[in-house]
Design a protein around this motif. Structure first.
Motif, PDB file in Angstrom:
ATOM      1  N   UNK A  21       0.875  -1.171   0.000  1.00 36.71           N
ATOM      2  CA  UNK A  21       0.000   0.000   0.000  1.00 36.71           C
ATOM      3  C   UNK A  21       0.912   1.221   0.000  1.00 36.71           C
ATOM      4  N   UNK A  22       0.327   2.381  -0.184  1.00 36.29           N
ATOM      5  CA  UNK A  22       1.117   3.613  -0.220  1.00 36.29           C
ATOM      6  C   UNK A  22       0.931   4.407   1.072  1.00 36.29           C
ATOM      7  N   UNK A  23       1.817   5.344   1.286  1.00 31.98           N
ATOM      8  CA  UNK A  23       1.689   6.211   2.458  1.00 31.98           C
ATOM      9  C   UNK A  23       0.432   7.069   2.356  1.00 31.98           C
ATOM     10  N   UNK A  24       0.061   7.454   1.138  1.00 32.70           N
ATOM     11  CA  UNK A  24      -1.172   8.232   0.952  1.00 32.70           C
ATOM     12  C   UNK A  24      -2.383   7.395   1.347  1.00 32.70           C
ATOM     13  N   UNK A  25      -2.415   6.129   0.943  1.00 34.13           N
ATOM     14  CA  UNK A  25      -3.530   5.250   1.332  1.00 34.13           C
ATOM     15  C   UNK A  25      -3.575   5.055   2.840  1.00 34.13           C
ATOM     16  N   UNK A  26      -2.421   4.899   3.436  1.00 42.12           N
ATOM     17  CA  UNK A  26      -2.342   4.733   4.896  1.00 42.12           C
ATOM     18  C   UNK A  26      -2.837   5.991   5.599  1.00 42.12           C
ATOM     19  N   UNK A  27      -2.425   7.128   5.104  1.00 36.12           N
ATOM     20  CA  UNK A  27      -2.844   8.403   5.691  1.00 36.12           C
ATOM     21  C   UNK A  27      -4.338   8.620   5.525  1.00 36.12           C
ATOM     22  N   UNK A  28      -4.863   8.311   4.344  1.00 30.92           N
ATOM     23  CA  UNK A  28      -6.305   8.479   4.110  1.00 30.92           C
ATOM     24  C   UNK A  28      -7.134   7.579   5.027  1.00 30.92           C
ATOM     25  N   UNK A  29      -6.632   6.392   5.315  1.00 28.74           N
ATOM     26  CA  UNK A  29      -7.342   5.494   6.230  1.00 28.74           C
ATOM     27  C   UNK A  29      -7.436   6.120   7.622  1.00 28.74           C
ATOM     28  N   UNK A  30      -6.358   6.765   8.073  1.00 29.47           N
ATOM     29  CA  UNK A  30      -6.376   7.427   9.377  1.00 29.47           C
ATOM     30  C   UNK A  30      -7.286   8.651   9.361  1.00 29.47           C
ATOM     31  N   UNK A  31      -7.219   9.431   8.284  1.00 30.01           N
ATOM     32  CA  UNK A  31      -8.065  10.616   8.197  1.00 30.01           C
ATOM     33  C   UNK A  31      -9.545  10.250   8.215  1.00 30.01           C
ATOM     34  N   UNK A  32      -9.894   9.144   7.566  1.00 27.10           N
ATOM     35  CA  UNK A  32     -11.286   8.685   7.576  1.00 27.10           C
ATOM     36  C   UNK A  32     -11.714   8.282   8.982  1.00 27.10           C
ATOM     37  N   UNK A  33     -10.815   7.623   9.707  1.00 22.76           N
ATOM     38  CA  UNK A  33     -11.128   7.222  11.078  1.00 22.76           C
ATOM     39  C   UNK A  33     -11.283   8.449  11.975  1.00 22.76           C
ATOM     40  N   UNK A  34     -10.442   9.454  11.762  1.00 22.16           N
ATOM     41  CA  UNK A  34     -10.553  10.683  12.544  1.00 22.16           C
ATOM     42  C   UNK A  34     -11.895  11.360  12.300  1.00 22.16           C
ATOM     43  N   UNK A  35     -12.303  11.411  11.029  1.00 13.71           N
ATOM     44  CA  UNK A  35     -13.578  12.044  10.688  1.00 13.71           C
ATOM     45  C   UNK A  35     -14.754  11.376  11.391  1.00 13.71           C
ATOM     46  N   UNK A  36     -14.636  10.071  11.617  1.00 14.74           N
ATOM     47  CA  UNK A  36     -15.722   9.351  12.269  1.00 14.74           C
ATOM     48  C   UNK A  36     -15.618   9.289  13.773  1.00 14.74           C
ATOM     49  N   UNK A  45      -6.715  20.280  16.256  1.00 18.56           N
ATOM     50  CA  UNK A  45      -6.545  20.922  14.951  1.00 18.56           C
ATOM     51  C   UNK A  45      -6.247  19.837  13.920  1.00 18.56           C
ATOM     52  N   UNK A  46      -6.993  19.851  12.827  1.00 18.30           N
ATOM     53  CA  UNK A  46      -6.821  18.860  11.772  1.00 18.30           C
ATOM     54  C   UNK A  46      -5.954  19.449  10.658  1.00 18.30           C
ATOM     55  N   UNK A  47      -5.050  18.650  10.118  1.00 18.40           N
ATOM     56  CA  UNK A  47      -4.165  19.128   9.043  1.00 18.40           C
ATOM     57  C   UNK A  47      -4.136  18.118   7.892  1.00 18.40           C
ATOM     58  N   UNK A  48      -5.286  17.827   7.290  1.00 16.65           N
ATOM     59  CA  UNK A  48      -5.326  16.802   6.232  1.00 16.65           C
ATOM     60  C   UNK A  48      -4.499  17.173   5.002  1.00 16.65           C
ATOM     61  N   UNK A  49      -4.466  18.456   4.642  1.00 14.63           N
ATOM     62  CA  UNK A  49      -3.695  18.849   3.459  1.00 14.63           C
ATOM     63  C   UNK A  49      -2.201  18.639   3.690  1.00 14.63           C
ATOM     64  N   UNK A  50      -1.736  19.022   4.868  1.00 12.81           N
ATOM     65  CA  UNK A  50      -0.330  18.799   5.207  1.00 12.81           C
ATOM     66  C   UNK A  50      -0.033  17.309   5.227  1.00 12.81           C
ATOM     67  N   UNK A  51      -0.957  16.533   5.804  1.00 15.60           N
ATOM     68  CA  UNK A  51      -0.750  15.087   5.905  1.00 15.60           C
ATOM     69  C   UNK A  51      -0.615  14.444   4.528  1.00 15.60           C
ATOM     70  N   UNK A  52      -1.508  14.803   3.618  1.00 13.54           N
ATOM     71  CA  UNK A  52      -1.463  14.174   2.284  1.00 13.54           C
ATOM     72  C   UNK A  52      -0.209  14.610   1.518  1.00 13.54           C
ATOM     73  N   UNK A  53       0.204  15.853   1.691  1.00 14.98           N
ATOM     74  CA  UNK A  53       1.428  16.318   1.030  1.00 14.98           C
ATOM     75  C   UNK A  53       2.648  15.581   1.578  1.00 14.98           C
TER      76      UNK A  53
END
Length: 493
Positions: A21-36, A45-53
């Motif tokens: 898997x990729x780091x972006x996929x791993x990060x998106x999985x965490x961001x989705x869990x945070x949203x829920x 404070x959420x930093x999804x743009x920084x995280x994906x970059x």
């Protein structure tokens, strides 16, 4: 691959290197869990743009064969760490709007290693608290609940860090520990938390509470992850005069699990009145686990332990009073609205009254009192002398051949939110097993080792020799394997 957010750092590292898997996929999985998981209030404070970059940059590094162990690993960062261009408020209203123009050394080290920042984690205001109820963002909720559904504290001050890791919102998190603020919330949430030797991790860019006690450390799912993350966090920093100029060992390589011939001390002074029988039994079980693993168990004495808590609650507020004097409404953060005729004194008074919460005010006033003329010798100097005696207790024990010390991590499992809110002394007693480690500048780790009658996690603490984190982590690894703790909170949020 599903449930990427539940991976350990070690498993994620191996999966990223294997291109599973990729780091972006791993990060998106965490961001989705945070949203829920907004109900937990773990992230301030959420930093999804920084995280994906950052995740994208990590994928590029991995593809090029440059993949340190932390490369692509999504983390939560405690709000006490200054992060460039991102709100860093120490969970205090007095720092509303503060966005540093610099990065703390610890977070810079992690980002240099390719780690990903998901956001800033909630905490007790200025790290002053044991329940994460003093935050300007509101309290964090422990992902564990009682059978009746009662909300529990995640511990403090690193409550957001502990809750986020336990709820799989991130693979790991940074914490800070001044009197137990990594180890106590780790124990309350069933995760692993390490407070390194004072000086192992730089304090530069971490909002100061008590400068002679504060230390950054990792909060993770297991001991191996602590070893990996600590290796990336620490290192000499010339910007911090207390940072040790020592080589960084390969902490992960030290995890053999072989503790045959090691001597583990059991301090008689930690058998305190009122400690639940479940805690005593867990301690006895942990002792047996280490003995069965080949360690020699010896009874030891740390005679000045009973003075540790009062000494700590003189020294820490005294240093806090000095450190927090800079928050005056002049240079940064909140400034009170003034009325005609108000002068500089009124501005200071109104700004600090509005900006600081009750617990911070309490500790600042205690600290100012014990440093004042006529009381400095009676309180602060006496506490410093007690601190020296506590350190000597540990030095003497280690000089006698003891390699590590086993104690409970906390005097109870997680308690209900609001239970000790109006009783600061009872709240302070949560630190009874942990403050000695900070006063002596030693490394300590909390390992989840069992559950109480209500199914809530309980932790055991191991205390090691100065600068011997590698040996301490290996002993903790042996204890972790023997305990076999696998319990997880039932998802309700």
């Amino acid at each position: 691959m599903s449930d990427l957010n539940k991976l350990t750092i070690a498993a994620a590292r191996d999966g990223l290197r294997a291109k599973d898997f990729t780091a972006v996929e791993l990060t998106d999985a965490c961001l989705a869990q945070i949203d829920g998981a907004q109900a937990l209030n773990a992230f301030a404070h959420h930093t999804p743009d920084i995280a994906r970059a950052q995740a994208g940059a990590a994928d590029t590094r991995i593809a090029g064969g440059d993949a340190p162990a932390m490369c692509g690993i999504p983390l939560g960062i405690k709000d006490l760490f200054c992060t460039k261009g991102v709100p860093s408020q120490a969970a205090s209203a007095i720092l509303n709007g503060f966005k540093p123009e610099y990065e703390s050394t610890v977070t810079q080290n992690l980002f240099d290693a390719g780690a990903v920042m998901l956001g800033k984690l909630n905490m007790d205001e200025f790290a002053m608290g044991s329940s994460n109820e003093t935050s300007t963002y509101g309290n964090v909720i422990n992902p564990w609940k009682t059978a009746s559904g009662t909300d529990l504290t995640p511990g403090g001050s690193s409550g957001g860090s502990a809750s986020a890791v336990a709820a799989d919102l991130c693979l790991a998190a940074t914490g800070t520990d001044t009197g137990g603020s990594i180890r106590q919330p780790a124990a309350f949430t069933g995760i692993t938390g390490l407070k390194p030797t004072y000086g192992r991790c730089s304090r530069w860019g971490i909002v100061a509470f008590a400068s002679s006690l504060d230390q950054a450390g990792p909060m993770t799912r297991d001991v191996r992850d602590c070893a990996i993350m600590l290796g990336a966090m620490c290192g000499h920093d010339p910007k911090d005069s207390t940072s040790a100029d020592l080589p960084v060992p390969d902490f992960e390589a030290a995890l053999t699990g072989d503790i045959r011939g090691k001597t583990i001390g059991i301090p008689k002074e930690y058998h305190m009145d009122g400690i639940p029988s479940e805690i005593e039994k867990l301690w006895a079980d942990g002792t047996a686990m280490l003995r069965d693993a080949g360690a020699k168990i010896v009874d030891i004495s740390l005679p000045h332990t009973k003075y540790a808590l009062p000494a700590y609650y003189v020294i820490a507020p005294a240093e806090a009073s000095s450190n927090l004097a800079r928050y005056d409404g002049v240079r940064f953060g909140h400034r009170a609205k003034l009325e005609q005729g108000d002068g500089i004194t009124e501005m200071y008074e109104k700004t600090r009254a509005e900006g600081f919460g009750d617990e911070v005010k309490r500790r600042v006033m205690i600290g100012t009192y014990v440093l004042s003329a006529g009381f400095y010798d009676a309180y602060y100097n006496r506490a410093r002398k007690v601190r020296a005696l506590i350190k000597k207790d540990f030095d003497d024990v280690f000089a006698q051949g003891v390699d590590a010390i086993l104690t409970p991590a906390t005097p109870s499992s997680a308690f209900e939110l609001g239970m000790n809110h109006d009783d600061p002394v009872q709240m302070y007693l949560n630190d009874v097993f942990t403050v000695t480690v900070n006063l002596a500048g030693l490394p300590g780790i909390s390992v989840p080792a069992g559950v109480d009658k209500n199914g809530l996690p309980l932790g055991l603490q191991l205390i090691g020799k100065p600068w011997e984190e590698a040996d301490l982590l290996n002993t903790a690894y042996s204890l972790e394997r023997a305990a076999g703790f696998v319990a997880k909170p039932t998802r309700w949020w």
